[in-house]
Design a protein around this motif. Structure first.
Motif, PDB file in Angstrom:
ATOM      1  N   LEU A  65       0.821  -1.209   0.000  1.00 61.34           N
ATOM      2  CA  LEU A  65       0.000   0.000   0.000  1.00 61.34           C
ATOM      3  C   LEU A  65       0.860   1.267   0.000  1.00 61.34           C
ATOM      4  O   LEU A  65       0.620   2.196  -0.774  1.00 61.34           O
ATOM      5  CB  LEU A  65      -0.920   0.004   1.212  1.00 61.34           C
ATOM      6  CG  LEU A  65      -2.364  -0.462   0.998  1.00 61.34           C
ATOM      7  CD1 LEU A  65      -3.139  -0.441   2.308  1.00 61.34           C
ATOM      8  CD2 LEU A  65      -3.068   0.396  -0.026  1.00 61.34           C
ATOM      9  N   VAL A  66       1.853   1.300   0.855  1.00 60.87           N
ATOM     10  CA  VAL A  66       2.688   2.500   0.977  1.00 60.87           C
ATOM     11  C   VAL A  66       3.443   2.752  -0.325  1.00 60.87           C
ATOM     12  O   VAL A  66       3.461   3.876  -0.843  1.00 60.87           O
ATOM     13  CB  VAL A  66       3.664   2.375   2.162  1.00 60.87           C
ATOM     14  CG1 VAL A  66       4.660   3.539   2.156  1.00 60.87           C
ATOM     15  CG2 VAL A  66       2.900   2.352   3.480  1.00 60.87           C
ATOM     16  N   VAL A  67       4.075   1.703  -0.875  1.00 54.29           N
ATOM     17  CA  VAL A  67       4.836   1.863  -2.114  1.00 54.29           C
ATOM     18  C   VAL A  67       3.901   2.199  -3.274  1.00 54.29           C
ATOM     19  O   VAL A  67       4.202   3.050  -4.112  1.00 54.29           O
ATOM     20  CB  VAL A  67       5.646   0.580  -2.417  1.00 54.29           C
ATOM     21  CG1 VAL A  67       6.274   0.665  -3.808  1.00 54.29           C
ATOM     22  CG2 VAL A  67       6.721   0.374  -1.365  1.00 54.29           C
ATOM     23  N   GLY A  68       2.729   1.541  -3.323  1.00 53.28           N
ATOM     24  CA  GLY A  68       1.792   1.793  -4.412  1.00 53.28           C
ATOM     25  C   GLY A  68       1.253   3.211  -4.408  1.00 53.28           C
ATOM     26  O   GLY A  68       1.175   3.856  -5.448  1.00 53.28           O
ATOM     27  N   PHE A 163      -5.450   1.370   7.829  1.00 51.41           N
ATOM     28  CA  PHE A 163      -5.497   2.745   8.319  1.00 51.41           C
ATOM     29  C   PHE A 163      -4.089   3.317   8.489  1.00 51.41           C
ATOM     30  O   PHE A 163      -3.779   4.415   8.005  1.00 51.41           O
ATOM     31  CB  PHE A 163      -6.258   2.781   9.647  1.00 51.41           C
ATOM     32  CG  PHE A 163      -6.371   4.162  10.260  1.00 51.41           C
ATOM     33  CD1 PHE A 163      -7.228   5.106   9.724  1.00 51.41           C
ATOM     34  CD2 PHE A 163      -5.608   4.511  11.373  1.00 51.41           C
ATOM     35  CE1 PHE A 163      -7.328   6.382  10.287  1.00 51.41           C
ATOM     36  CE2 PHE A 163      -5.707   5.765  11.940  1.00 51.41           C
ATOM     37  CZ  PHE A 163      -6.564   6.710  11.398  1.00 51.41           C
ATOM     38  N   VAL A 164      -3.213   2.564   9.155  1.00 52.46           N
ATOM     39  CA  VAL A 164      -1.835   3.010   9.368  1.00 52.46           C
ATOM     40  C   VAL A 164      -1.085   3.112   8.038  1.00 52.46           C
ATOM     41  O   VAL A 164      -0.302   4.046   7.816  1.00 52.46           O
ATOM     42  CB  VAL A 164      -1.101   2.051  10.332  1.00 52.46           C
ATOM     43  CG1 VAL A 164       0.383   2.370  10.397  1.00 52.46           C
ATOM     44  CG2 VAL A 164      -1.709   2.136  11.725  1.00 52.46           C
ATOM     45  N   SER A 165      -1.339   2.169   7.123  1.00 56.10           N
ATOM     46  CA  SER A 165      -0.671   2.186   5.819  1.00 56.10           C
ATOM     47  C   SER A 165      -1.052   3.427   5.023  1.00 56.10           C
ATOM     48  O   SER A 165      -0.193   4.078   4.401  1.00 56.10           O
ATOM     49  CB  SER A 165      -1.032   0.926   5.025  1.00 56.10           C
ATOM     50  OG  SER A 165      -0.687  -0.239   5.723  1.00 56.10           O
ATOM     51  N   LEU A 166      -2.335   3.768   5.028  1.00 59.14           N
ATOM     52  CA  LEU A 166      -2.797   4.950   4.302  1.00 59.14           C
ATOM     53  C   LEU A 166      -2.203   6.230   4.890  1.00 59.14           C
ATOM     54  O   LEU A 166      -1.760   7.122   4.154  1.00 59.14           O
ATOM     55  CB  LEU A 166      -4.323   5.020   4.325  1.00 59.14           C
ATOM     56  CG  LEU A 166      -5.049   3.958   3.486  1.00 59.14           C
ATOM     57  CD1 LEU A 166      -6.553   3.998   3.750  1.00 59.14           C
ATOM     58  CD2 LEU A 166      -4.773   4.149   2.000  1.00 59.14           C
ATOM     59  N   LEU A 167      -2.177   6.317   6.225  1.00 60.36           N
ATOM     60  CA  LEU A 167      -1.574   7.492   6.870  1.00 60.36           C
ATOM     61  C   LEU A 167      -0.106   7.628   6.483  1.00 60.36           C
ATOM     62  O   LEU A 167       0.378   8.721   6.162  1.00 60.36           O
ATOM     63  CB  LEU A 167      -1.700   7.379   8.392  1.00 60.36           C
ATOM     64  CG  LEU A 167      -3.063   7.678   9.022  1.00 60.36           C
ATOM     65  CD1 LEU A 167      -2.979   7.537  10.534  1.00 60.36           C
ATOM     66  CD2 LEU A 167      -3.547   9.081   8.656  1.00 60.36           C
ATOM     67  N   THR A 168       0.613   6.508   6.518  1.00 60.96           N
ATOM     68  CA  THR A 168       2.044   6.527   6.177  1.00 60.96           C
ATOM     69  C   THR A 168       2.259   6.945   4.732  1.00 60.96           C
ATOM     70  O   THR A 168       3.141   7.758   4.416  1.00 60.96           O
ATOM     71  CB  THR A 168       2.664   5.138   6.416  1.00 60.96           C
ATOM     72  OG1 THR A 168       2.430   4.734   7.770  1.00 60.96           O
ATOM     73  CG2 THR A 168       4.162   5.153   6.141  1.00 60.96           C
ATOM     74  N   ALA A 169       1.454   6.375   3.821  1.00 55.04           N
ATOM     75  CA  ALA A 169       1.609   6.686   2.394  1.00 55.04           C
ATOM     76  C   ALA A 169       1.341   8.159   2.105  1.00 55.04           C
ATOM     77  O   ALA A 169       2.113   8.816   1.396  1.00 55.04           O
ATOM     78  CB  ALA A 169       0.664   5.804   1.576  1.00 55.04           C
TER      79      ALA A 169
END
Length: 438
Positions: A65-68, A163-169
């Motif tokens: 998710l973060v890389v994408g 949720f955490v992945s979206l915030l990080t991205a």
């Protein structure tokens, strides 16, 4: 001179994950039939594989998710894709509920049971009922936020990881060029996690062997005879949804659902063998990218689908509700049925990632209608393993179709690559189209 590709392919057929998992599952069934005690003792093998898969799922979802998203350089574009995906998820989930409802009313699998709810043992299902009572709208919304940033990776709840992945991205997107070193490091971490996933998948045949040996050894074929109609009804409803609903969406987007099923057959058999939809995730993401779906779309829609697009679970919930009502002679009014369907839309998502999640979701849904005995879920506890295979497989197939459909809507699907992949022509992962969105 090297052998032609088709000869080499036939020569190395035994290396296919599909064949290995199939052989493992068949051997497990044989052991369970011939030596039930030995088969039942194989349960730890299946459980160990599922634990290995769940061990890598959270970091895999986080990295992809973060890389994408961060690699797409398009915050607005990702919001647009997410909105389309959520709309698609809700429409498909609603259709799944009505498919289960229609098949349940048509077949009426519980009509001949005539069970007195007072004779049912609540002790076996009490843990699921207690957890189901905690599923409220406010509880679900608050449950999205983990207690700590790293707590999302220890909770077993994929919604928190998303949720955490979206915030990080989005934080990396806001950093701009300053965040480039972090993004490069995340890409390297993603490569490591996929390498780890490939190692874990080497144990898939052993996991399928253990899971199948346990099921057949413990229950036997005769033990499910009295509830065979419910099992058959669920499989009928799941197949009808895949062929009619998902097949129609696939056709509208220019591809065949049957060719897609053949393309992801390894992942389908793996889910059937292990009864765990997450076991297909490490292989599903690169396969969809290889088929021409833009990586940024795949890495947002697939993990999001695992949390919010539970088509198979929704079919299971409506069928289980009708089965319990029919088996206990409980009449459901139109208003009660509508309320149950509305609550099922929430509980199928709110129980994601929790052990026994489908039973928890079922208990939470039943609790809105006091006339419907909660003890009724004890009727299907013994065969839940067989029901789980159907709903997990449908969930995974539904997420694969959702990804290709959203990619098509977004103009992020290479139809030539998709056709080549679904027709069995060789495509290379290295040729995947870039992450950058329009």
């Amino acid at each position: 001179m090297s052998a032609p590709p088709d000869v080499a392919l036939r020569k190395d057929w035994y290396r296919s994950l599909y064949i290995q998992v199939l052989v493992g599952a068949l051997l497990g069934a044989v052991v369970g039939l011939l030596a039930p005690g030995v088969g039942a003792a194989m349960e730890p093998l299946g459980q160990a594989f599922i634990k290995l898969v769940r061990m890598i799922i959270d970091p895999l979802v986080f990295c992809t998710l973060v890389v994408g998203i961060a690699g797409s350089r398009g915050e607005a574009a990702m919001g647009r894709i997410g909105g389309k995906a959520l709309l698609y998820f809700e429409v498909m989930s609603t259709l799944a509920l009505f498919i289960g409802l229609g098949v349940g009313f048509l077949v009426q699998p519980g009509a001949g049971f005539q069970v007195d709810p007072r004779t049912l043992d609540m002790a076996a299902v009490a843990p699921y009922v207690d957890k189901g009572a905690q599923h409220t709208v406010s509880g679900f919304l608050l449950g999205i936020i983990p207690d700590t940033l790293v707590g999302a990776f220890t909770s077993g709840d994929m919604v928190q990881v998303l949720f955490v992945s979206l915030l990080t991205a989005f934080a990396l997107l806001r950093l701009g060029p300053t965040g480039e070193p972090l993004l490069r490091a995340m890409e390297k971490l993603e490569g490591f996690v996929f390498a780890l996933a490939r190692l874990v998948m080497l144990s898939a045949p052993l996991g399928a062997f253990g899971a199948m040996a346990f099921v057949v050894g413990k229950f036997g074929w005769h033990a499910i005879g009295s509830l065979l109609l419910l099992i058959g009804t669920l499989y009928l409803a799941e197949i009808a949804f895949i062929v009619l609903v998902l097949g129609t969406m696939a056709r509208l987007c220019g591809f065949s659902i049957f060719k897609l099923l053949r393309y992801i057959k390894d992942e389908i058999l793996l889910v059937i063998g292990t009864s765990c939809a997450e076991s297909a995730l490490p292989g599903l993401i690169p396969k969809l990218e290889q088929a021409g779906a833009r990586p940024a779309v795949v890495r947002l829609v697939v993990p999001g689908g695992y949390a919010f697009n539970s088509d198979g679970t929704n079919i299971y919930l409506t069928l289980a509700i009708l089965f319990i009502a029919q088996a206990t002679g409980t009449h459901l009014s139109f208003g009660q049925l509508a309320g149950l369907l509305a609550v099922a839309m929430l509980t199928s998502k709110g129980a994601g990632g929790v052990s026994g999640s489908s039973f928890i979701a079922l208990a939470a849904t039943l609790s809105v209608v006091p006339d419907l005995p909660l003890a009724g879920i004890a009727l299907i506890l013994g065969i839940d393993r067989f029901l789980s295979e159907a709903r997990s497989t449908t969930n995974m197939i539904g997420n694969a179709v959702a990804t290709l459909v959203v990619a098509k809507w977004e103009g992020a699907l290479d139809m030539e690559r998709l056709k080549a992949a679904l027709d069995g022509e060789n495509t290379s992962l290295e040729r995947s189209i870039p992450c950058k969105l329009r």
